[in-house]
Design an enzyme around this catalytic site. Structure first.
Site, PDB file in Angstrom:
ATOM      1  N   CYS A  16       0.866  -1.175   0.000  1.00 38.34           N
ATOM      2  CA  CYS A  16       0.000   0.000   0.000  1.00 38.34           C
ATOM      3  C   CYS A  16       0.897   1.217   0.000  1.00 38.34           C
ATOM      4  O   CYS A  16       2.107   1.102   0.089  1.00 38.34           O
ATOM      5  CB  CYS A  16      -0.853   0.033   1.255  1.00 38.34           C
ATOM      6  SG  CYS A  16      -1.910  -1.395   1.449  1.00 38.34           S
ATOM      7  N   GLY A  23      -1.159   0.797  -4.965  1.00 41.56           N
ATOM      8  CA  GLY A  23      -2.452   0.252  -4.575  1.00 41.56           C
ATOM      9  C   GLY A  23      -3.570   0.915  -5.332  1.00 41.56           C
ATOM     10  O   GLY A  23      -3.656   2.144  -5.344  1.00 41.56           O
ATOM     11  N   CYS A  76      13.071  -4.521   2.201  1.00 40.29           N
ATOM     12  CA  CYS A  76      12.503  -5.356   1.134  1.00 40.29           C
ATOM     13  C   CYS A  76      13.203  -5.083  -0.197  1.00 40.29           C
ATOM     14  O   CYS A  76      13.073  -4.010  -0.778  1.00 40.29           O
ATOM     15  CB  CYS A  76      11.019  -5.054   0.993  1.00 40.29           C
ATOM     16  SG  CYS A  76      10.305  -5.829  -0.454  1.00 40.29           S
ATOM     17  N   CYS A  90       5.626 -13.737   0.181  1.00 37.15           N
ATOM     18  CA  CYS A  90       6.068 -12.660   1.077  1.00 37.15           C
ATOM     19  C   CYS A  90       5.063 -12.556   2.210  1.00 37.15           C
ATOM     20  O   CYS A  90       3.866 -12.526   1.968  1.00 37.15           O
ATOM     21  CB  CYS A  90       6.129 -11.335   0.323  1.00 37.15           C
ATOM     22  SG  CYS A  90       6.542  -9.953   1.417  1.00 37.15           S
ATOM     23  N   CYS A  96      15.802  -7.979   3.180  1.00 40.83           N
ATOM     24  CA  CYS A  96      14.995  -9.188   3.286  1.00 40.83           C
ATOM     25  C   CYS A  96      14.847  -9.723   1.869  1.00 40.83           C
ATOM     26  O   CYS A  96      14.435  -8.998   0.968  1.00 40.83           O
ATOM     27  CB  CYS A  96      13.616  -8.892   3.870  1.00 40.83           C
ATOM     28  SG  CYS A  96      12.533 -10.335   3.797  1.00 40.83           S
ATOM     29  N   CYS A 121      11.513 -14.089  -0.221  1.00 39.96           N
ATOM     30  CA  CYS A 121      10.827 -14.677  -1.384  1.00 39.96           C
ATOM     31  C   CYS A 121      11.803 -15.353  -2.335  1.00 39.96           C
ATOM     32  O   CYS A 121      11.407 -16.141  -3.189  1.00 39.96           O
ATOM     33  CB  CYS A 121       9.990 -13.617  -2.098  1.00 39.96           C
ATOM     34  SG  CYS A 121      10.916 -12.164  -2.602  1.00 39.96           S
TER      35      CYS A 121
END
Ligand code: AMP
Length: 452
Positions: A8, A34, A242, A388, A438, A441
């Protein structure tokens, strides 16, 4: 049953007249994060006003609605479409009245212990209005025995786990907070005598705000009238930013975690060209997600770059559709090759990722149908092998083609002459090893367990 916030956008405007209008423009530039719903809550110091609905930012708001959102501070949100609940109740901001007054909150990220916390709250008698994990926060804040909102927020975030870049608006203050891992981005800028907080810096460019810095992992910044913003390090930072923000999600004109998304993507393309060179006549991107990486591949390899596929921009993202049949149709609606350009040519086609494999398979087919001699797919992320849990909308592990198939099998499935993905090392070289990421995934290392 509850839903997560997924990818978002959040924005916060503090101490700027017509704050809602600035929130509107900021959200407009963050629309890519989003498209399902949008909302803004504003405060004039006495009362909080709110408008939210399903739809794009420009569909939800008009001049009349914005005029009602009075005051010098505002928070806003755009929500990503998910297959589950899509009622207006699941749009943000979430607004509530409680013993300290009024509060509105916007959230980007997923809480990994949302179910557990929600069940406990329900057992204690809480009544939930929405299916959103974010609503937990409102209940935790309302139930905290601390005297000030500031302490109540700290109290409450200590009970939640997972990914959150959140902005709280009370009648007189604004609080921006990022989880200790810093999964999702959150940046801060100066605007006139006030401040702006937003998911991506492209929002600042549009409204003429000047970037100051990122909110740090584990940090809360408190905005109060006539005072400098106050920083509190609530948690010891444990950065796991991320990496997919760079690969796909963020806009290329944003700086994420302090680096230009465009630059990083071009570097990914260069790395791909070094790792997986191929003899070809032209490099073409899958628009828009593969453009910057394709430029990088072209620069590094010396193979000319061409926009061999044209995208119809008036079709939503293919991911949004819940059924396989519609997804297939939408790929055709969205992308069309330029026949004269590619006929008889050997193509290197660059995309950012393969998720289910649907898009790549269709692309290879339309290119071959249009007369391409060879199609070599190059992907600027490593194989997506796991979901994720922290806010990027990926399907379940079973649906991820790379979770069960080898690269050779995926190549056969999509029908390409060759297929290669950037290595994890190549990806890290592109983003730089000065930050911690991170990559759950891709490598299965999830820094926070998912308890939902
Ligand atoms: P698929 O057809 O399932 O393999 O999807 C791959 C396409 O979806 C690629 O072209 C990506 O650019 C795009 N994509 C990857 N991740 C996401 C995501 N989380 N949301 C929307 N689109 C995505």
């Amino acid at each position: 049953m509850f839903s997560l916030n997924e990818k978002c956008a959040v924005v916060g405007i503090f101490n700027v007249s017509n704050a809602a209008k600035y929130a509107y423009y900021s959200l407009f530039s963050l629309q890519h994060r989003g498209q399902e719903a949008a909302g803004i809550a504003s405060s004039d110091g006495e009362k909080i006003y709110i408008t939210k609905d399903r739809g794009l930012v420009t569909q939800v708001f008009d001049e009349k609605k914005l005029k009602k959102l009075i005051g010098d501070s505002a928070v806003g949100h755009t929500r990503y479409s998910t297959a589950g609940e899509d009622s207006v109740l699941d749009a943000q901001p979430i607004f509530a009245r409680y013993d300290l007054g009024q509060i509105a909150v916007v959230h980007n990220g997923n809480l990994t212990n949302a179910k557990e916390v929600r069940e406990k709250l329900i057992k204690e008698g809480a009544i939930f209005q929405t299916f959103m994990d974010t609503e937990n926060l409102i209940h935790l804040i309302a139930r905290s025995d601390k005297e000030h909102l500031y302490d109540r927020i700290i109290d409450s975030v200590k009970k939640i786990e997972g990914a959150y870049s959140m902005i709280f608006l009370s009648r007189k203050k604004m609080f921006a907070i990022r989880d200790p891992y810093g999964f999702r981005p959150l940046s801060m800028a100066k605007l006139e005598d006030g401040y702006v907080v937003a998911s991506e810096t492209c929002a600042f460019d549009l409204i003429g705000a000047e970037y100051i810095r990122d909110i740090k992992p584990g940090e809360m910044v408190v905005f109060e009238k006539d005072k400098e913003p106050r920083s509190i390090q609530v948690f010891e930072p444990n950065p796991h930013k991320c990496i997919f923000e760079y690969i796909y999600f963020a806009r290329p004109d944003s700086d994420i975690f302090g680096k230009s998304v465009y630059d990083v993507r071009v570097k990914m393309g260069r790395e791909l060209a070094k790792e997986y060179p191929v003899e070809a006549d032209m490099v073409i991107p899958v628009p828009d997600s593969g453009i910057a990486a394709a430029l990088g591949y072209s620069k590094e390899s010396g193979i000319p770059f061409e926009m061999g596929i044209v995208r119809n921009h008036y079709v939503g993202r293919t991911f949004i559709e819940p059924t396989q049949e519609i997804r297939d149709l939408k790929v055709k609606m969205k992308l069309n090759p330029i026949k004269e350009l590619i006929e008889g040519k050997r193509l290197v086609v660059i995309d950012d990722s393969i998720v289910r494999g649907t898009t790549s398979k269709k692309i290879v087919k339309i290119l071959k149908d249009a007369g391409a001699k060879e199609v070599h797919m190059r992907i600027s992320s490593p194989p997506t092998t796991g979901p994720c849990y922290y806010g990027v909308d990926t399907p379940t592990k079973d649906e991820l083609i790379a979770s069960s198939k080898t690269i050779q099998e995926i190549r056969d499935f999509i029908g390409a002459n060759s297929l290669a993905y950037i290595s994890i090392e190549g990806l890290i070289r592109s983003v730089g090893d000065d930050l911690s990421y991170c990559m759950g995934c891709f490598d299965g290392n999830y820094p926070v367990p998912n308890k939902n």
